[in-house]
Design a protein around this motif. Sequence first.
Motif, PDB file in Angstrom:
ATOM      1  N   SER A   1      -7.268 -58.650 -36.403  1.00  0.00           N
ATOM      2  CA  SER A   1      -5.853 -58.316 -36.528  1.00  0.00           C
ATOM      3  C   SER A   1      -5.458 -58.223 -37.990  1.00  0.00           C
ATOM      4  O   SER A   1      -6.044 -58.861 -38.853  1.00  0.00           O
ATOM      5  CB  SER A   1      -4.984 -59.357 -35.807  1.00  0.00           C
ATOM      6  OG  SER A   1      -5.184 -60.630 -36.366  1.00  0.00           O
TER       7      SER A   1
ATOM      8  N   LEU B   1      -1.861 -58.066 -40.450  1.00  0.00           N
ATOM      9  CA  LEU B   1      -0.413 -58.256 -40.570  1.00  0.00           C
ATOM     10  C   LEU B   1      -0.002 -57.829 -41.969  1.00  0.00           C
ATOM     11  O   LEU B   1      -0.589 -58.284 -42.950  1.00  0.00           O
ATOM     12  CB  LEU B   1      -0.037 -59.728 -40.345  1.00  0.00           C
ATOM     13  CG  LEU B   1       1.386 -60.144 -40.716  1.00  0.00           C
ATOM     14  CD1 LEU B   1       2.415 -59.431 -39.852  1.00  0.00           C
ATOM     15  CD2 LEU B   1       1.548 -61.662 -40.611  1.00  0.00           C
ATOM     16  N   HIS B   2       0.994 -56.951 -42.056  1.00  0.00           N
ATOM     17  CA  HIS B   2       1.588 -56.640 -43.356  1.00  0.00           C
ATOM     18  C   HIS B   2       2.767 -57.587 -43.516  1.00  0.00           C
ATOM     19  O   HIS B   2       3.874 -57.318 -43.076  1.00  0.00           O
ATOM     20  CB  HIS B   2       2.037 -55.183 -43.438  1.00  0.00           C
ATOM     21  CG  HIS B   2       2.376 -54.778 -44.837  1.00  0.00           C
ATOM     22  ND1 HIS B   2       2.376 -53.477 -45.234  1.00  0.00           N
ATOM     23  CD2 HIS B   2       2.697 -55.508 -45.935  1.00  0.00           C
ATOM     24  CE1 HIS B   2       2.701 -53.413 -46.521  1.00  0.00           C
ATOM     25  NE2 HIS B   2       2.910 -54.641 -46.955  1.00  0.00           N
ATOM     26  N   ASP B   3       2.475 -58.722 -44.131  1.00  0.00           N
ATOM     27  CA  ASP B   3       3.434 -59.815 -44.258  1.00  0.00           C
ATOM     28  C   ASP B   3       4.358 -59.544 -45.446  1.00  0.00           C
ATOM     29  O   ASP B   3       4.105 -59.977 -46.559  1.00  0.00           O
ATOM     30  CB  ASP B   3       2.666 -61.125 -44.430  1.00  0.00           C
ATOM     31  CG  ASP B   3       3.557 -62.336 -44.426  1.00  0.00           C
ATOM     32  OD1 ASP B   3       4.684 -62.255 -43.905  1.00  0.00           O
ATOM     33  OD2 ASP B   3       3.126 -63.376 -44.948  1.00  0.00           O
TER      34      ASP B   3
ATOM     35  N   MET C   1       3.975 -63.598 -38.221  1.00  0.00           N
ATOM     36  CA  MET C   1       4.540 -62.361 -37.698  1.00  0.00           C
ATOM     37  C   MET C   1       5.988 -62.636 -37.307  1.00  0.00           C
ATOM     38  O   MET C   1       6.253 -63.434 -36.413  1.00  0.00           O
ATOM     39  CB  MET C   1       3.758 -61.879 -36.477  1.00  0.00           C
ATOM     40  CG  MET C   1       4.433 -60.760 -35.707  1.00  0.00           C
ATOM     41  SD  MET C   1       4.704 -59.240 -36.620  1.00  0.00           S
ATOM     42  CE  MET C   1       3.102 -58.501 -36.530  1.00  0.00           C
TER      43      MET C   1
ATOM     44  N   PRO D   1       7.755 -56.993 -33.020  1.00  0.00           N
ATOM     45  CA  PRO D   1       7.395 -57.260 -34.420  1.00  0.00           C
ATOM     46  C   PRO D   1       8.374 -56.618 -35.405  1.00  0.00           C
ATOM     47  O   PRO D   1       8.819 -55.487 -35.205  1.00  0.00           O
ATOM     48  CB  PRO D   1       6.014 -56.624 -34.568  1.00  0.00           C
ATOM     49  CG  PRO D   1       5.476 -56.543 -33.179  1.00  0.00           C
ATOM     50  CD  PRO D   1       6.668 -56.329 -32.292  1.00  0.00           C
TER      51      PRO D   1
ATOM     52  N   GLU E   1       7.380 -56.662 -38.679  1.00  0.00           N
ATOM     53  CA  GLU E   1       6.485 -56.345 -39.789  1.00  0.00           C
ATOM     54  C   GLU E   1       5.339 -55.484 -39.264  1.00  0.00           C
ATOM     55  O   GLU E   1       5.072 -55.447 -38.058  1.00  0.00           O
ATOM     56  CB  GLU E   1       5.944 -57.633 -40.413  1.00  0.00           C
ATOM     57  CG  GLU E   1       7.048 -58.500 -41.006  1.00  0.00           C
ATOM     58  CD  GLU E   1       6.564 -59.831 -41.511  1.00  0.00           C
ATOM     59  OE1 GLU E   1       6.597 -60.028 -42.734  1.00  0.00           O
ATOM     60  OE2 GLU E   1       6.145 -60.671 -40.682  1.00  0.00           O
TER      61      GLU E   1
ATOM     62  N   TRP F   1       1.617 -54.168 -38.308  1.00  0.00           N
ATOM     63  CA  TRP F   1       0.510 -54.860 -37.667  1.00  0.00           C
ATOM     64  C   TRP F   1      -0.525 -53.868 -37.139  1.00  0.00           C
ATOM     65  O   TRP F   1      -0.227 -52.693 -36.937  1.00  0.00           O
ATOM     66  CB  TRP F   1       0.997 -55.746 -36.517  1.00  0.00           C
ATOM     67  CG  TRP F   1       1.676 -54.957 -35.422  1.00  0.00           C
ATOM     68  CD1 TRP F   1       2.990 -54.584 -35.366  1.00  0.00           C
ATOM     69  CD2 TRP F   1       1.069 -54.407 -34.255  1.00  0.00           C
ATOM     70  NE1 TRP F   1       3.225 -53.848 -34.240  1.00  0.00           N
ATOM     71  CE2 TRP F   1       2.072 -53.727 -33.523  1.00  0.00           C
ATOM     72  CE3 TRP F   1      -0.225 -54.435 -33.740  1.00  0.00           C
ATOM     73  CZ2 TRP F   1       1.817 -53.059 -32.325  1.00  0.00           C
ATOM     74  CZ3 TRP F   1      -0.475 -53.776 -32.533  1.00  0.00           C
ATOM     75  CH2 TRP F   1       0.543 -53.109 -31.848  1.00  0.00           C
TER      76      TRP F   1
ATOM     77  N   MET G   1      -2.253 -48.972 -38.700  1.00  0.00           N
ATOM     78  CA  MET G   1      -1.069 -49.830 -38.763  1.00  0.00           C
ATOM     79  C   MET G   1       0.058 -49.263 -37.916  1.00  0.00           C
ATOM     80  O   MET G   1       0.232 -48.055 -37.816  1.00  0.00           O
ATOM     81  CB  MET G   1      -0.580 -49.970 -40.213  1.00  0.00           C
ATOM     82  CG  MET G   1      -1.515 -50.736 -41.119  1.00  0.00           C
ATOM     83  SD  MET G   1      -1.748 -52.477 -40.662  1.00  0.00           S
ATOM     84  CE  MET G   1      -0.137 -53.144 -41.001  1.00  0.00           C
TER      85      MET G   1
END
Length: 143
Positions: free
Chosen positions: A84, A86-88, A95, A103, A105, A107, A138
């Motif tokens: 996985s 995640l663009h945090d 998340m 979501p 953000e 992912w 993404m």
Amino acid sequence: MKTLLLAAVAALSLTAVATAATAGDVTVRVHGVRARHGELLLALQNRAQFMQPAMTSGGMKDDPAAGDQTFVLHNVPAGDYAISVLHDANGDHTMNLDANGRPLEGWAVTRFSGHHKPSFDETSVHIGEDGASFDLSMTYPAQ
């Protein structure tokens, strides 16, 4: 005693060689990253780790540029994993979800493009002794 010690060292050496032979590199190409600051976090997780803070391997890219990003994870043991990303954007390593559980953000998860919480069985991939390569795209929330 010395012979026993040498035999034990030899056995440990063979075990280390056998273990190293069953671990390969995993390349993950992440497509469609948007320039949103924060961190791009990648996690490779087995069944017990899935959707938990623990992971077998992972990577991070600070302030990722728009476009494609590549991660290489070294010495990953053969087995079944979910990968996985995640663009945090806010740096909290979580998340963030809206009131409806969607979501907030960017992912990506292996073998998954649904709109529900994924399960390990529907997202897992097999990584062999020689490693593997994956492409993930993404998904970002509409803004």
